[in-house]
Design a protein around this motif. Structure first.
Motif, PDB file in Angstrom:
ATOM      1  N   ASP A 170      -4.954   2.188  -6.562  1.00  0.00           N
ATOM      2  CA  ASP A 170      -5.808   2.146  -7.276  1.00  0.00           C
ATOM      3  C   ASP A 170      -6.622   1.829  -8.308  1.00  0.00           C
ATOM      4  N   GLU A 178      -8.727  -0.522   5.790  1.00  0.00           N
ATOM      5  CA  GLU A 178      -8.409   0.494   4.873  1.00  0.00           C
ATOM      6  C   GLU A 178      -8.052  -0.235   3.863  1.00  0.00           C
ATOM      7  N   SER A 179      -9.227  -1.218   3.562  1.00  0.00           N
ATOM      8  CA  SER A 179      -9.417  -1.468   2.031  1.00  0.00           C
ATOM      9  C   SER A 179     -11.174  -1.027   1.398  1.00  0.00           C
ATOM     10  N   ARG A 180     -11.473  -0.045   2.360  1.00  0.00           N
ATOM     11  CA  ARG A 180     -12.354   0.468   1.880  1.00  0.00           C
ATOM     12  C   ARG A 180     -12.164   2.041   1.490  1.00  0.00           C
ATOM     13  N   ASP A 181     -13.085   2.770   0.120  1.00  0.00           N
ATOM     14  CA  ASP A 181     -12.528   3.647  -0.243  1.00  0.00           C
ATOM     15  C   ASP A 181     -11.311   3.560  -1.494  1.00  0.00           C
ATOM     16  N   ARG A 182     -11.108   3.150  -1.881  1.00  0.00           N
ATOM     17  CA  ARG A 182     -10.229   2.840  -3.219  1.00  0.00           C
ATOM     18  C   ARG A 182     -10.670   2.534  -4.292  1.00  0.00           C
ATOM     19  N   TRP A 197     -14.988  -3.995  -6.354  1.00  0.00           N
ATOM     20  CA  TRP A 197     -13.367  -2.888  -5.993  1.00  0.00           C
ATOM     21  C   TRP A 197     -13.592  -1.841  -6.816  1.00  0.00           C
ATOM     22  N   ARG A 247       1.877   1.767  -3.410  1.00  0.00           N
ATOM     23  CA  ARG A 247       0.960   1.869  -4.249  1.00  0.00           C
ATOM     24  C   ARG A 247       0.431   1.248  -4.813  1.00  0.00           C
ATOM     25  N   ARG A 296       0.868  -1.122  -0.081  1.00  0.00           N
ATOM     26  CA  ARG A 296      -0.027   0.253   0.093  1.00  0.00           C
ATOM     27  C   ARG A 296       0.852   0.638  -0.379  1.00  0.00           C
ATOM     28  N   ARG A 336      -6.844  -4.557  -0.715  1.00  0.00           N
ATOM     29  CA  ARG A 336      -6.811  -3.492  -1.886  1.00  0.00           C
ATOM     30  C   ARG A 336      -5.993  -2.121  -1.320  1.00  0.00           C
ATOM     31  N   THR A 337      -4.232  -2.642  -2.266  1.00  0.00           N
ATOM     32  CA  THR A 337      -3.560  -1.482  -2.227  1.00  0.00           C
ATOM     33  C   THR A 337      -3.031  -0.420  -3.521  1.00  0.00           C
ATOM     34  N   GLY A 379     -14.656   0.737  -4.832  1.00  0.00           N
ATOM     35  CA  GLY A 379     -14.369   0.896  -3.351  1.00  0.00           C
ATOM     36  C   GLY A 379     -14.740  -0.148  -2.506  1.00  0.00           C
TER      37      GLY A 379
END
Length: 265
Positions: free
Chosen positions: A183, A232-236, A215, A163, A160, A180-181, A218
Motif C-alpha cells: 500500500d 494487478e499493479s493497478r488500483d493500489r 503510483w 504486502r 504482494r 506494486r505489491t 493507484g
C-alpha cells in the motif's frame, strides 16, 4: 496519499559549503534543518549497527511534524546465505528502540546484495519473518533486490502476498521491477550527475514526478518493466517515498527539493 521526497542521511561534509546547509550552521542543527527542507530521510547507519533508544528519541524531537525516517534494515539480516535463518537478527533489529520515533517512523528497507539470487522458498520464509506490527506501531517493509533472477512473477506474487513493497531503483547493478505489491511505493534514485545542479535534468525530474503521481493514485504507468501481471499493479493507491541516494550525492538535496517543487505544481 502523500508523496515524500528525501535524501540518504544528513551528515555529509560536501553539504556544508552552502550547497545545502547554510554557511555557519552548527553540525548539531543539521538534522533539524534537513528535516524541514525535505520530507523524509533514509537512515543508512541502521544497516551497519544497532542504534540506541535515546538516539531515536533525539531524532524524533529534532524533526517536525509530518516528517518521516525510513530505516535501512541490518546487514546482519540481509547479508547471509539463507535469509530464512534471520529470525533472531530481525528481532534484535526491531528491539533496538526504533519505535521511539513514533509517528516519524516510516518504512524499513531491506537491501539485498546485488549477487543474491532469487530462491523462492528462502525469500518466502524471509518475508514471513518481517513483523507487521511492533510495540503497538504498524510497520511497513520494502525489499531492494538486484540480481536479474528476481525479475519474475513468482517473486512479485510472494512480495504482494506479504504486502512488502519492491523497491524501484535506477542503479545499473539492480534489476528494475515496477510492480506494486504493497500500500505504498519506495524509490531509491541513484543516477544523479554532478554537472547538473539538480542532479537530474528537468525531463528526468518530470518523469519521476509522473511516476510518483501515478503510483500515489493507484495507476500502473506505461513504459515500466512489470515482472508480473501489470493489471494487478493497478488500483493500489498509497504513499510514495522517493530517496535521492547516490551518484552525485552532493546534488541529492537539490534533486529532492526540485522534485518536491514539481509535485506541488
Amino acid at each position: 496519499m502523500t508523496i515524500r521526497t528525501g535524501i540518504g542521511g544528513w551528515t555529509y561534509a560536501q553539504w556544508r559549503d552552502g550547497t545545502f546547509f547554510p554557511a555557519g550552521l552548527v553540525q548539531k542543527r543539521e538534522l533539524q534543518f534537513a528535516s524541514r527542507a525535505v520530507g523524509a530521510i533514509e537512515i543508512n547507519g541502521t544497516f551497519y549497527r544497532l542504534q540506541k533508544p535515546e538516539s531515536y528519541r533525539k531524532w524524533r524531537d529534532e524533526t517536525s511534524e509530518g516528517f518521516v525516517f525510513a530505516l535501512k534494515g541490518s546487514r546482519f539480516v540481509t547479508n547471509r546465505k539463507e535469509l530464512a535463518s534471520a529470525g533472531e537478527a530481525i528481532e534484535s533489529f526491531m528491539n533496538q528502540g526504533l519505535t521511539e520515533l513514533g509517528d516519524r517512523l516510516g518504512p524499513i528497507c531491506w537491501q539485498l546484495a546485488t549477487t543474491k539470487r532469487f530462491a523462492p522458498d528462502d525469500i518466502a520464509a524471509f518475508l514471513a519473518l518481517l513483523p507487521r506490527e511492533w510495540e503497538g506501531i504498524a510497520i511497513r517493509h520494502a525489499i531492494e533486490v538486484g540480481h536479474e533472477s528476481f525479475a519474475c512473477s513468482e517473486f512479485v506474487d510472494l512480495a504482494r502476498e506479504a504486502r512488502v513493497a519492491i523497491v524501484w531503483s535506477d542503479h545499473p547493478e539492480r534489476t528494475p521491477i515496477a510492480d506494486r505489491t504493497a500500500d505504498f511505493a519506495y524509490m531509491r534514485l541513484q543516477g544523479m550527475r554532478a554537472k547538473c545542479p539538480t542532479g537530474y535534468d528537468q525531463d528526468e525530474l518530470d518523469r519521476w514526478r509522473r511516476i510518483c503521481q501515478s503510483w500515489a493514485n493507484g495507476h500502473a504507468p506505461d513504459g515500466l518493466p512489470y515482472r508480473g501481471n501489470r493489471e494487478e499493479s493497478r488500483d493500489r493507491p498509497g504513499d510514495v517515498f522517493v530517496f535521492m541516494i547516490n551518484g552525485a550525492k552532493e546534488r541529492a538535496p537539490a534533486a529532492a527539493m526540485a522534485l518536491a517543487d514539481l509535485l506541488r505544481e
